[in-house]
Scaffold this motif. Structure first.
Motif, short mmCIF file in Angstrom:
data_model
loop_
_atom_site.label_atom_id
_atom_site.label_comp_id
_atom_site.label_asym_id
_atom_site.label_seq_id
_atom_site.Cartn_x
_atom_site.Cartn_y
_atom_site.Cartn_z
N TYR A 1 0.95 -1.23 0.04
CA TYR A 1 0.08 0.18 0.01
C TYR A 1 0.84 1.27 -0.07
O TYR A 1 2.18 1.00 0.28
N ARG A 2 0.48 2.42 -0.27
CA ARG A 2 1.23 3.48 -0.19
C ARG A 2 0.48 4.91 0.40
O ARG A 2 -0.86 4.56 0.07
N GLN A 3 0.92 5.78 0.87
CA GLN A 3 0.17 6.83 1.36
C GLN A 3 1.00 8.06 0.81
O GLN A 3 2.02 8.22 1.51
N ALA A 4 0.38 8.98 0.05
CA ALA A 4 1.00 10.18 -0.38
C ALA A 4 0.78 11.45 0.74
O ALA A 4 -0.43 11.26 1.28
N PRO A 5 1.30 12.41 0.69
CA PRO A 5 0.89 13.65 1.63
C PRO A 5 -0.40 13.88 1.63
O PRO A 5 -0.74 14.26 0.46
N GLY A 6 -1.26 14.25 2.49
CA GLY A 6 -2.75 14.82 2.29
C GLY A 6 -3.71 13.59 1.75
O GLY A 6 -4.83 14.18 1.54
N LYS A 7 -3.18 12.56 1.59
CA LYS A 7 -4.10 11.44 0.84
C LYS A 7 -4.27 10.31 1.55
O LYS A 7 -3.47 9.94 2.56
N GLN A 8 -5.24 9.35 1.44
CA GLN A 8 -5.65 8.31 2.23
C GLN A 8 -4.69 7.17 1.63
O GLN A 8 -4.27 7.25 0.60
N ARG A 9 -4.46 6.32 2.51
CA ARG A 9 -3.61 5.23 2.08
C ARG A 9 -4.31 4.18 1.36
O ARG A 9 -5.44 4.26 1.12
N GLU A 10 -3.70 3.85 0.01
CA GLU A 10 -4.34 3.15 -1.29
C GLU A 10 -3.42 1.85 -1.60
O GLU A 10 -2.32 1.65 -1.31
N LEU A 11 -4.26 0.87 -2.03
CA LEU A 11 -3.85 -0.25 -2.41
C LEU A 11 -2.76 -0.24 -3.73
O LEU A 11 -3.16 0.49 -4.37
N VAL A 12 -1.57 -0.69 -3.77
CA VAL A 12 -0.76 -0.78 -4.66
C VAL A 12 -0.92 -2.03 -5.62
O VAL A 12 -1.26 -2.21 -6.86
N ALA A 13 -0.54 -3.12 -4.85
CA ALA A 13 -0.62 -4.51 -5.30
C ALA A 13 -0.92 -5.60 -4.18
O ALA A 13 -0.44 -5.17 -2.99
N ARG A 14 -1.35 -6.56 -4.54
CA ARG A 14 -2.01 -7.47 -3.36
C ARG A 14 -2.09 -8.95 -4.03
O ARG A 14 -2.56 -9.04 -5.29
N ILE A 15 -1.47 -9.97 -3.16
CA ILE A 15 -1.63 -11.45 -3.63
C ILE A 15 -2.33 -12.16 -2.57
O ILE A 15 -2.28 -11.97 -1.36
N THR A 16 -3.64 -12.90 -3.14
CA THR A 16 -4.36 -13.65 -2.46
C THR A 16 -4.35 -15.10 -2.95
O THR A 16 -3.85 -15.25 -3.97
N SER A 17 -5.20 -16.12 -2.46
CA SER A 17 -5.26 -17.33 -3.09
C SER A 17 -6.00 -17.29 -4.44
O SER A 17 -5.87 -18.07 -5.40
N GLY A 18 -6.73 -16.12 -4.52
CA GLY A 18 -7.41 -15.68 -5.89
C GLY A 18 -6.56 -15.30 -6.91
O GLY A 18 -7.04 -15.07 -8.07
N GLY A 19 -5.37 -14.75 -6.64
CA GLY A 19 -4.70 -14.32 -7.61
C GLY A 19 -3.86 -12.89 -7.16
O GLY A 19 -3.89 -12.57 -5.91
#
Length: 120
Positions: A37-55
């Motif tokens: 995840y990443r968080q830029a100044p003044g912004k909410q934390r956001e998903l960048v990339a994720r691995i689960t059993s589904g892909g």
């Protein structure tokens, strides 16, 4: 106690590349999901990339430029970032949803974050 530690951040010029690493320590029985995840100044934390059993899933803004990978034997996770843009500037966090033993529930764990700055 599980700990996640990120490394590999830094200052890079637009168009450059960085490889982030996330090292896990402690007792881990099972991992349900892991990601960046990443968080830029003044912004909410956001998903960048994720691995689960589904892909694997990527944010639209990084598709084709970033690649998430894992080395289960070494309890490591990576984020290869290519063609970096100034808008990729943020603190990057690794995240894992895991069980510490067979009787525990899945819990979220976060690293402390590593700064990525893309600027000329």
């Amino acid at each position: 106690q599980v700990q996640l530690v990120e490394s590999g951040g830094g200052l890079v010029q637009p168009g450059g590349s960085l490889r982030l690493s996330c090292a896990a320590s402690g007792s881990i029985f099972s991992i349900n999901a892991m990601g960046w995840y990443r968080q830029a100044p003044g912004k909410q934390r956001e998903l960048v990339a994720r691995i689960t059993s589904g892909g694997t899933r990527y944010a639209d803004s990084v598709k084709g430029r970033f690649t998430i990978s894992r080395d289960n034997a070494k309890k490591m996770m990576f984020l290869q970032m290519n063609s970096l843009k100034p808008e990729d500037t943020a603190v990057y966090y690794c995240n894992e949803q895991l069980q510490v033993d067979r009787d525990s529930i899945y819990r979220e764990y976060w690293g402390q974050g590593t700064q990525v700055t893309v600027s000329s």
